[in-house]
Scaffold this motif. Structure first.
Motif, PDB file in Angstrom:
ATOM      1  N   MET A   1      39.308  37.527  36.176  1.00 42.41           N
ATOM      2  CA  MET A   1      39.441  37.229  37.589  1.00 42.41           C
ATOM      3  C   MET A   1      40.178  38.389  38.247  1.00 42.41           C
ATOM      4  O   MET A   1      41.131  38.921  37.688  1.00 42.41           O
ATOM      5  CB  MET A   1      40.227  35.921  37.772  1.00 42.41           C
ATOM      6  N   LEU A   2      39.739  38.756  39.417  1.00 39.85           N
ATOM      7  CA  LEU A   2      40.336  39.862  40.179  1.00 39.85           C
ATOM      8  C   LEU A   2      40.495  39.412  41.623  1.00 39.85           C
ATOM      9  O   LEU A   2      39.533  38.937  42.237  1.00 39.85           O
ATOM     10  CB  LEU A   2      39.426  41.092  40.097  1.00 39.85           C
ATOM     11  N   ILE A   3      41.707  39.525  42.137  1.00 38.64           N
ATOM     12  CA  ILE A   3      41.991  39.141  43.521  1.00 38.64           C
ATOM     13  C   ILE A   3      42.595  40.344  44.215  1.00 38.64           C
ATOM     14  O   ILE A   3      43.696  40.782  43.863  1.00 38.64           O
ATOM     15  CB  ILE A   3      42.955  37.934  43.595  1.00 38.64           C
ATOM     16  N   GLU A   4      41.900  40.889  45.195  1.00 38.29           N
ATOM     17  CA  GLU A   4      42.381  42.067  45.917  1.00 38.29           C
ATOM     18  C   GLU A   4      43.017  41.664  47.240  1.00 38.29           C
ATOM     19  O   GLU A   4      42.808  40.561  47.732  1.00 38.29           O
ATOM     20  CB  GLU A   4      41.226  43.036  46.159  1.00 38.29           C
ATOM     21  N   GLY A   5      43.793  42.575  47.806  1.00 37.36           N
ATOM     22  CA  GLY A   5      44.379  42.355  49.123  1.00 37.36           C
ATOM     23  C   GLY A   5      45.392  41.236  49.177  1.00 37.36           C
ATOM     24  O   GLY A   5      45.535  40.580  50.198  1.00 37.36           O
ATOM     25  N   VAL A   6      46.119  41.022  48.094  1.00 37.52           N
ATOM     26  CA  VAL A   6      47.082  39.921  48.055  1.00 37.52           C
ATOM     27  C   VAL A   6      48.256  40.204  48.987  1.00 37.52           C
ATOM     28  O   VAL A   6      48.657  39.352  49.764  1.00 37.52           O
ATOM     29  CB  VAL A   6      47.583  39.656  46.615  1.00 37.52           C
ATOM     30  N   VAL A   7      48.796  41.415  48.924  1.00 36.17           N
ATOM     31  CA  VAL A   7      49.937  41.796  49.750  1.00 36.17           C
ATOM     32  C   VAL A   7      49.706  43.213  50.260  1.00 36.17           C
ATOM     33  O   VAL A   7      49.179  44.059  49.542  1.00 36.17           O
ATOM     34  CB  VAL A   7      51.266  41.772  48.941  1.00 36.17           C
ATOM     35  N   SER A   8      50.119  43.438  51.498  1.00 31.75           N
ATOM     36  CA  SER A   8      50.135  44.782  52.078  1.00 31.75           C
ATOM     37  C   SER A   8      51.459  44.928  52.810  1.00 31.75           C
ATOM     38  O   SER A   8      51.809  44.086  53.633  1.00 31.75           O
ATOM     39  CB  SER A   8      48.958  44.943  53.043  1.00 31.75           C
ATOM     40  N   ASP A   9      52.219  45.969  52.461  1.00 28.84           N
ATOM     41  CA  ASP A   9      53.539  46.154  53.054  1.00 28.84           C
ATOM     42  C   ASP A   9      53.852  47.645  53.137  1.00 28.84           C
ATOM     43  O   ASP A   9      53.863  48.336  52.110  1.00 28.84           O
ATOM     44  CB  ASP A   9      54.590  45.440  52.197  1.00 28.84           C
ATOM     45  N   ARG A  10      54.105  48.124  54.347  1.00 31.89           N
ATOM     46  CA  ARG A  10      54.488  49.517  54.585  1.00 31.89           C
ATOM     47  C   ARG A  10      53.554  50.503  53.879  1.00 31.89           C
ATOM     48  O   ARG A  10      53.965  51.496  53.316  1.00 31.89           O
ATOM     49  CB  ARG A  10      55.938  49.762  54.152  1.00 31.89           C
ATOM     50  N   GLY A  11      52.281  50.188  53.919  1.00 34.52           N
ATOM     51  CA  GLY A  11      51.268  51.062  53.344  1.00 34.52           C
ATOM     52  C   GLY A  11      50.919  50.761  51.904  1.00 34.52           C
ATOM     53  O   GLY A  11      49.848  51.137  51.434  1.00 34.52           O
ATOM     54  N   SER A  12      51.806  50.113  51.170  1.00 31.18           N
ATOM     55  CA  SER A  12      51.490  49.734  49.793  1.00 31.18           C
ATOM     56  C   SER A  12      50.565  48.524  49.793  1.00 31.18           C
ATOM     57  O   SER A  12      50.725  47.627  50.618  1.00 31.18           O
ATOM     58  CB  SER A  12      52.760  49.395  49.007  1.00 31.18           C
ATOM     59  N   LYS A  13      49.629  48.536  48.859  1.00 31.45           N
ATOM     60  CA  LYS A  13      48.689  47.425  48.729  1.00 31.45           C
ATOM     61  C   LYS A  13      48.750  46.904  47.299  1.00 31.45           C
ATOM     62  O   LYS A  13      48.924  47.673  46.363  1.00 31.45           O
ATOM     63  CB  LYS A  13      47.280  47.881  49.067  1.00 31.45           C
ATOM     64  N   TYR A  14      48.577  45.589  47.157  1.00 34.76           N
ATOM     65  CA  TYR A  14      48.678  44.930  45.864  1.00 34.76           C
ATOM     66  C   TYR A  14      47.428  44.113  45.568  1.00 34.76           C
ATOM     67  O   TYR A  14      46.844  43.505  46.468  1.00 34.76           O
ATOM     68  CB  TYR A  14      49.868  43.965  45.837  1.00 34.76           C
ATOM     69  N   ALA A  15      47.076  44.075  44.292  1.00 38.63           N
ATOM     70  CA  ALA A  15      46.014  43.218  43.787  1.00 38.63           C
ATOM     71  C   ALA A  15      46.514  42.600  42.489  1.00 38.63           C
ATOM     72  O   ALA A  15      47.485  43.073  41.885  1.00 38.63           O
ATOM     73  CB  ALA A  15      44.745  44.022  43.539  1.00 38.63           C
ATOM     74  N   VAL A  16      45.843  41.539  42.042  1.00 35.99           N
ATOM     75  CA  VAL A  16      46.197  40.905  40.783  1.00 35.99           C
ATOM     76  C   VAL A  16      44.920  40.575  40.021  1.00 35.99           C
ATOM     77  O   VAL A  16      43.899  40.233  40.621  1.00 35.99           O
ATOM     78  CB  VAL A  16      47.082  39.652  41.008  1.00 35.99           C
ATOM     79  N   SER A  17      44.996  40.714  38.708  1.00 35.83           N
ATOM     80  CA  SER A  17      43.841  40.396  37.865  1.00 35.83           C
ATOM     81  C   SER A  17      44.353  39.851  36.546  1.00 35.83           C
ATOM     82  O   SER A  17      45.546  39.938  36.229  1.00 35.83           O
ATOM     83  CB  SER A  17      42.988  41.645  37.636  1.00 35.83           C
ATOM     84  N   GLY A  18      43.439  39.291  35.764  1.00 31.02           N
ATOM     85  CA  GLY A  18      43.839  38.777  34.467  1.00 31.02           C
ATOM     86  C   GLY A  18      42.672  38.205  33.703  1.00 31.02           C
ATOM     87  O   GLY A  18      41.555  38.109  34.216  1.00 31.02           O
ATOM     88  N   SER A  19      42.970  37.829  32.462  1.00 30.69           N
ATOM     89  CA  SER A  19      41.936  37.303  31.590  1.00 30.69           C
ATOM     90  C   SER A  19      42.577  36.638  30.378  1.00 30.69           C
ATOM     91  O   SER A  19      43.677  37.014  29.961  1.00 30.69           O
ATOM     92  CB  SER A  19      41.034  38.439  31.115  1.00 30.69           C
ATOM     93  N   ALA A  20      41.861  35.699  29.789  1.00 32.68           N
ATOM     94  CA  ALA A  20      42.277  35.121  28.520  1.00 32.68           C
ATOM     95  C   ALA A  20      42.141  36.195  27.450  1.00 32.68           C
ATOM     96  O   ALA A  20      41.167  36.957  27.447  1.00 32.68           O
ATOM     97  CB  ALA A  20      41.427  33.912  28.176  1.00 32.68           C
ATOM     98  N   VAL A  21      43.128  36.283  26.575  1.00 34.09           N
ATOM     99  CA  VAL A  21      43.127  37.256  25.476  1.00 34.09           C
ATOM    100  C   VAL A  21      43.696  36.577  24.229  1.00 34.09           C
ATOM    101  O   VAL A  21      44.477  35.638  24.335  1.00 34.09           O
ATOM    102  CB  VAL A  21      43.944  38.516  25.812  1.00 34.09           C
ATOM    103  N   ARG A  22      43.302  37.101  23.058  1.00 28.29           N
ATOM    104  CA  ARG A  22      43.802  36.523  21.807  1.00 28.29           C
ATOM    105  C   ARG A  22      44.807  37.417  21.103  1.00 28.29           C
ATOM    106  O   ARG A  22      45.595  36.932  20.295  1.00 28.29           O
ATOM    107  CB  ARG A  22      42.648  36.230  20.865  1.00 28.29           C
ATOM    108  N   ASP A  23      44.766  38.726  21.408  1.00 27.38           N
ATOM    109  CA  ASP A  23      45.645  39.652  20.702  1.00 27.38           C
ATOM    110  C   ASP A  23      45.800  40.939  21.500  1.00 27.38           C
ATOM    111  O   ASP A  23      45.209  41.113  22.559  1.00 27.38           O
ATOM    112  CB  ASP A  23      45.100  39.947  19.302  1.00 27.38           C
ATOM    113  N   ARG A  24      46.611  41.827  20.958  1.00 26.97           N
ATOM    114  CA  ARG A  24      46.912  43.100  21.633  1.00 26.97           C
ATOM    115  C   ARG A  24      45.638  43.918  21.881  1.00 26.97           C
ATOM    116  O   ARG A  24      45.501  44.561  22.918  1.00 26.97           O
ATOM    117  CB  ARG A  24      47.912  43.895  20.788  1.00 26.97           C
TER     118      ARG A  24
END
Length: 116
Positions: A1-24
């Motif tokens: 899952m990828l979610i873009e445009g979560v936060v924007s502050d003073r020019g910095s932009k943030y996104a978040v992503s993730g996935s199920a994993v079993r190991d390193r």
């Protein structure tokens, strides 16, 4: 899952992503796949954390303390075997302590999306 445009502050932009994993190895594969996207490869920071059976892992990727914020939130939610990555594109102005609040907002957004 990828979610873009979560936060924007003073020019910095943030996104978040993730996935199920079993190991390193699966964590590394997810990060490699994420960075195949040119936009994410050029990001200033890709901080992440995961709770695996053999222990927690985290990486600040130059954003000191951000991996720990993600890890603590995963521990509180008891979300195991799931890597969460918060990406930041630096906007030219230092955010100070606000950057930790933004990391937490990104993780909360991701956790909320998982529950849906």
């Amino acid at each position: 899952m990828l979610i873009e445009g979560v936060v924007s502050d003073r020019g910095s932009k943030y996104a978040v992503s993730g996935s199920a994993v079993r190991d390193r190895a699966e964590v590394e594969a997810f990060l490699k796949d994420l960075k195949r996207k040119k936009k994410y490869a050029k990001a200033t920071h890709n901080t992440w954390a995961v709770l695996l059976p053999d222990g927690p892992l985290k990486n600040d990727d130059g954003e000191g303390g951000a991996g720990q914020v993600i890890l603590q939130m995963l521990e509180r939610e008891d979300l195991r075997d799931h890597v969460v990555v918060v990406t930041r594109w630096y906007g030219g102005k230092h955010l100070g302590e606000d950057r930790f609040r933004h990391v937490a907002t990104c993780v909360r957004t991701y956790l909320d999306a998982l529950r849906r």
